[in-house]
Design a protein around this motif. Structure first.
Motif, mmCIF file in Angstrom:
data_model
loop_
_atom_site.group_PDB
_atom_site.id
_atom_site.type_symbol
_atom_site.label_atom_id
_atom_site.label_comp_id
_atom_site.label_asym_id
_atom_site.label_seq_id
_atom_site.Cartn_x
_atom_site.Cartn_y
_atom_site.Cartn_z
ATOM 1 N N PHE A 122 0.831 -1.213 0.000
ATOM 2 C CA PHE A 122 0.000 0.000 0.000
ATOM 3 C C PHE A 122 0.865 1.262 0.000
ATOM 4 C CE2 PHE A 122 -3.676 -2.511 1.898
ATOM 5 C CZ PHE A 122 -4.398 -2.490 0.726
ATOM 6 N N ALA A 123 1.969 1.232 0.726
ATOM 7 C CA ALA A 123 2.878 2.382 0.749
ATOM 8 C C ALA A 123 3.474 2.613 -0.634
ATOM 9 C CB ALA A 123 3.976 2.167 1.784
ATOM 10 N N MET A 124 3.880 1.533 -1.324
ATOM 11 C CA MET A 124 4.440 1.657 -2.663
ATOM 12 C C MET A 124 3.366 2.181 -3.632
ATOM 13 S SD MET A 124 6.732 -0.877 -5.076
ATOM 14 C CE MET A 124 6.155 -2.304 -4.297
ATOM 15 N N LEU A 125 2.144 1.658 -3.538
ATOM 16 C CA LEU A 125 1.055 2.116 -4.396
ATOM 17 C C LEU A 125 0.760 3.598 -4.144
ATOM 18 C CD1 LEU A 125 -1.152 1.462 -6.471
ATOM 19 C CD2 LEU A 125 -2.622 0.802 -4.558
ATOM 20 N N ALA A 126 0.742 4.002 -2.872
ATOM 21 C CA ALA A 126 0.511 5.406 -2.529
ATOM 22 C C ALA A 126 1.628 6.284 -3.080
ATOM 23 C CB ALA A 126 0.392 5.571 -1.018
ATOM 24 N N GLY A 127 2.864 5.818 -3.020
ATOM 25 C CA GLY A 127 3.995 6.567 -3.566
ATOM 26 C C GLY A 127 3.879 6.743 -5.078
ATOM 27 N N VAL A 128 3.519 5.658 -5.780
ATOM 28 C CA VAL A 128 3.355 5.736 -7.237
ATOM 29 C C VAL A 128 2.216 6.692 -7.587
ATOM 30 C CG1 VAL A 128 2.685 4.404 -9.284
ATOM 31 C CG2 VAL A 128 4.382 3.487 -7.704
ATOM 32 N N LEU A 129 1.087 6.589 -6.902
ATOM 33 C CA LEU A 129 -0.039 7.488 -7.157
ATOM 34 C C LEU A 129 0.314 8.943 -6.844
ATOM 35 C CD1 LEU A 129 -3.058 5.361 -5.863
ATOM 36 C CD2 LEU A 129 -2.454 5.884 -8.226
ATOM 37 N N GLY A 130 1.035 9.166 -5.764
ATOM 38 C CA GLY A 130 1.473 10.525 -5.417
ATOM 39 C C GLY A 130 2.395 11.100 -6.479
ATOM 40 N N PHE A 131 3.335 10.267 -6.944
ATOM 41 C CA PHE A 131 4.275 10.705 -7.981
ATOM 42 C C PHE A 131 3.541 11.058 -9.277
ATOM 43 C CE2 PHE A 131 7.302 9.703 -11.439
ATOM 44 C CZ PHE A 131 8.260 10.664 -11.148
ATOM 45 N N THR A 132 2.605 10.221 -9.722
ATOM 46 C CA THR A 132 1.858 10.521 -10.946
ATOM 47 C C THR A 132 0.962 11.740 -10.767
ATOM 48 O OG1 THR A 132 0.213 8.845 -10.343
ATOM 49 C CG2 THR A 132 1.867 8.209 -11.962
ATOM 50 N N SER A 133 0.445 11.948 -9.558
ATOM 51 C CA SER A 133 -0.358 13.150 -9.303
ATOM 52 C C SER A 133 0.499 14.408 -9.418
ATOM 53 C CB SER A 133 -0.987 13.091 -7.914
ATOM 54 O OG SER A 133 -1.918 12.049 -7.850
ATOM 55 N N VAL A 134 1.702 14.357 -8.857
ATOM 56 C CA VAL A 134 2.615 15.503 -8.949
ATOM 57 C C VAL A 134 2.994 15.762 -10.410
ATOM 58 C CG1 VAL A 134 4.963 16.284 -8.367
ATOM 59 C CG2 VAL A 134 3.501 15.309 -6.609
ATOM 60 N N LEU A 135 3.280 14.712 -11.172
ATOM 61 C CA LEU A 135 3.592 14.879 -12.599
ATOM 62 C C LEU A 135 2.414 15.466 -13.356
ATOM 63 C CD1 LEU A 135 5.612 11.678 -13.600
ATOM 64 C CD2 LEU A 135 6.429 14.026 -13.404
ATOM 65 N N SER A 136 1.224 14.976 -13.111
ATOM 66 C CA SER A 136 0.028 15.486 -13.788
ATOM 67 C C SER A 136 -0.232 16.937 -13.435
ATOM 68 C CB SER A 136 -1.197 14.652 -13.414
ATOM 69 O OG SER A 136 -1.031 13.326 -13.826
ATOM 70 N N LEU A 137 -0.089 17.279 -12.174
ATOM 71 C CA LEU A 137 -0.278 18.653 -11.740
ATOM 72 C C LEU A 137 0.757 19.566 -12.377
ATOM 73 C CD1 LEU A 137 -1.895 20.566 -9.942
ATOM 74 C CD2 LEU A 137 -0.251 20.088 -8.118
ATOM 75 N N GLY A 138 1.998 19.118 -12.415
ATOM 76 C CA GLY A 138 3.054 19.904 -13.058
ATOM 77 C C GLY A 138 2.785 20.114 -14.538
ATOM 78 N N ALA A 139 2.324 19.088 -15.214
ATOM 79 C CA ALA A 139 2.014 19.207 -16.648
ATOM 80 C C ALA A 139 0.839 20.152 -16.863
ATOM 81 C CB ALA A 139 1.708 17.835 -17.241
ATOM 82 N N ALA A 140 -0.152 20.085 -15.991
ATOM 83 C CA ALA A 140 -1.330 20.948 -16.134
ATOM 84 C C ALA A 140 -0.984 22.406 -15.892
ATOM 85 C CB ALA A 140 -2.423 20.497 -15.180
ATOM 86 N N VAL A 141 -0.115 22.675 -14.944
ATOM 87 C CA VAL A 141 0.251 24.052 -14.620
ATOM 88 C C VAL A 141 1.146 24.660 -15.691
ATOM 89 C CG1 VAL A 141 1.539 25.474 -12.976
ATOM 90 C CG2 VAL A 141 -0.079 23.774 -12.151
ATOM 91 N N THR A 142 2.078 23.898 -16.222
ATOM 92 C CA THR A 142 3.033 24.452 -17.180
ATOM 93 C C THR A 142 2.544 24.418 -18.610
ATOM 94 O OG1 THR A 142 4.146 22.314 -17.410
ATOM 95 C CG2 THR A 142 5.003 23.838 -15.740
ATOM 96 N N ARG A 143 1.540 23.638 -18.910
ATOM 97 C CA ARG A 143 1.040 23.531 -20.278
ATOM 98 C C ARG A 143 0.152 24.724 -20.596
ATOM 99 N NH1 ARG A 143 -2.896 19.145 -22.867
ATOM 100 N NH2 ARG A 143 -2.547 19.728 -25.021
ATOM 101 N N ASP A 144 0.298 25.273 -21.807
ATOM 102 C CA ASP A 144 -0.540 26.378 -22.247
ATOM 103 C C ASP A 144 -1.951 25.892 -22.486
ATOM 104 O OD1 ASP A 144 1.558 28.184 -22.239
ATOM 105 O OD2 ASP A 144 2.151 27.637 -24.265
ATOM 106 N N GLU A 145 -2.908 26.717 -22.067
ATOM 107 C CA GLU A 145 -4.305 26.391 -22.290
ATOM 108 C C GLU A 145 -4.635 26.679 -23.741
ATOM 109 O OE1 GLU A 145 -8.501 27.340 -20.041
ATOM 110 O OE2 GLU A 145 -6.709 28.414 -19.483
ATOM 111 N N GLN A 146 -5.440 25.849 -24.357
ATOM 112 C CA GLN A 146 -5.721 26.007 -25.779
ATOM 113 C C GLN A 146 -7.143 25.579 -26.075
ATOM 114 O OE1 GLN A 146 -2.964 23.928 -28.239
ATOM 115 N NE2 GLN A 146 -3.736 24.817 -30.118
#
Length: 189
Positions: free
Chosen positions: A20-44
């Motif tokens: 569960f800790a490993m799954l939570a870590g993977v989900l947290g990492f993908t959430s951070v990546l998704s959030l970073g992509a959403a913030v830095t990507r230009d809206e179109q």
């Protein structure tokens, strides 16, 4: 025996916790990546096709074809007017106005309305050329401005008008317009 059973049970719980800790870590990492992509990507936004070209408006900037179409429609709306439609004309232009320039534009439009209200003077504009500068958010429209009294043409002159725009997010708004002096428009020809 109880100690062995308790030890095995504890080891099973530890393995489950670690998964569960490993799954939570993977989900947290993908959430951070998704959030970073959403913030830095230009809206179109992809716009409805009204031309053969693909048009889009992005928070990173305005495409030249889109700016040209907006300029064309605004120029035709602004420069084609008759006394019967002055209130609608002014309201339509003010809908395009940048809030920071709304007061100044309204004052200019009210002056035109007061001059033209009650007269038989109408005008029509025939576009000959549009030049756009997407980086500077300006556009220049050149064409023939015809003035009518009733149904008779009393003047037909080549004129150029500059439009200034601002972009806020995905919204393109009019900040000003002006008629160019005849020597400046002749340089562009």
């Amino acid at each position: 025996m109880r100690a062995e059973f308790a030890h095995e049970q504890a080891q099973a719980y530890l393995r489950q916790r670690n998964r569960f800790a490993m799954l939570a870590g993977v989900l947290g990492f993908t959430s951070v990546l998704s959030l970073g992509a959403a913030v830095t990507r230009d809206e179109q936004v992809v716009l409805v096709p009204i031309t053969a070209e693909r048009l889009s408006l992005s928070s990173a900037g305005v495409d030249a074809p889109y700016l040209e179409l907006v300029t064309r429609d605004t120029a035709l709306m602004l420069l084609n007017r008759a006394p019967e439609s002055l209130d609608y004309w002014m309201a339509s232009i003010l809908k395009l106005a940048d809030p920071a320039a709304h007061g100044r534009l309204k004052a200019e439009l009210v002056q035109i309305v007061e001059e033209q209200r009650g007269s038989d003077i109408s005008q029509a504009f025939v576009i000959a050329r549009i030049e756009v500068d997407p980086r500077g958010l300006t556009s220049t429209v050149t064409g023939t401005l015809k003035t009518f009294v009733g149904a008779q043409v009393i003047a037909s002159q080549r004129r150029a008008f500059r439009f200034r725009w601002s972009q806020r997010g995905l919204s393109l708004q009019l900040t000003g317009f002006e008629q160019l002096p005849s020597d400046e428009k002749d340089k562009g020809q």
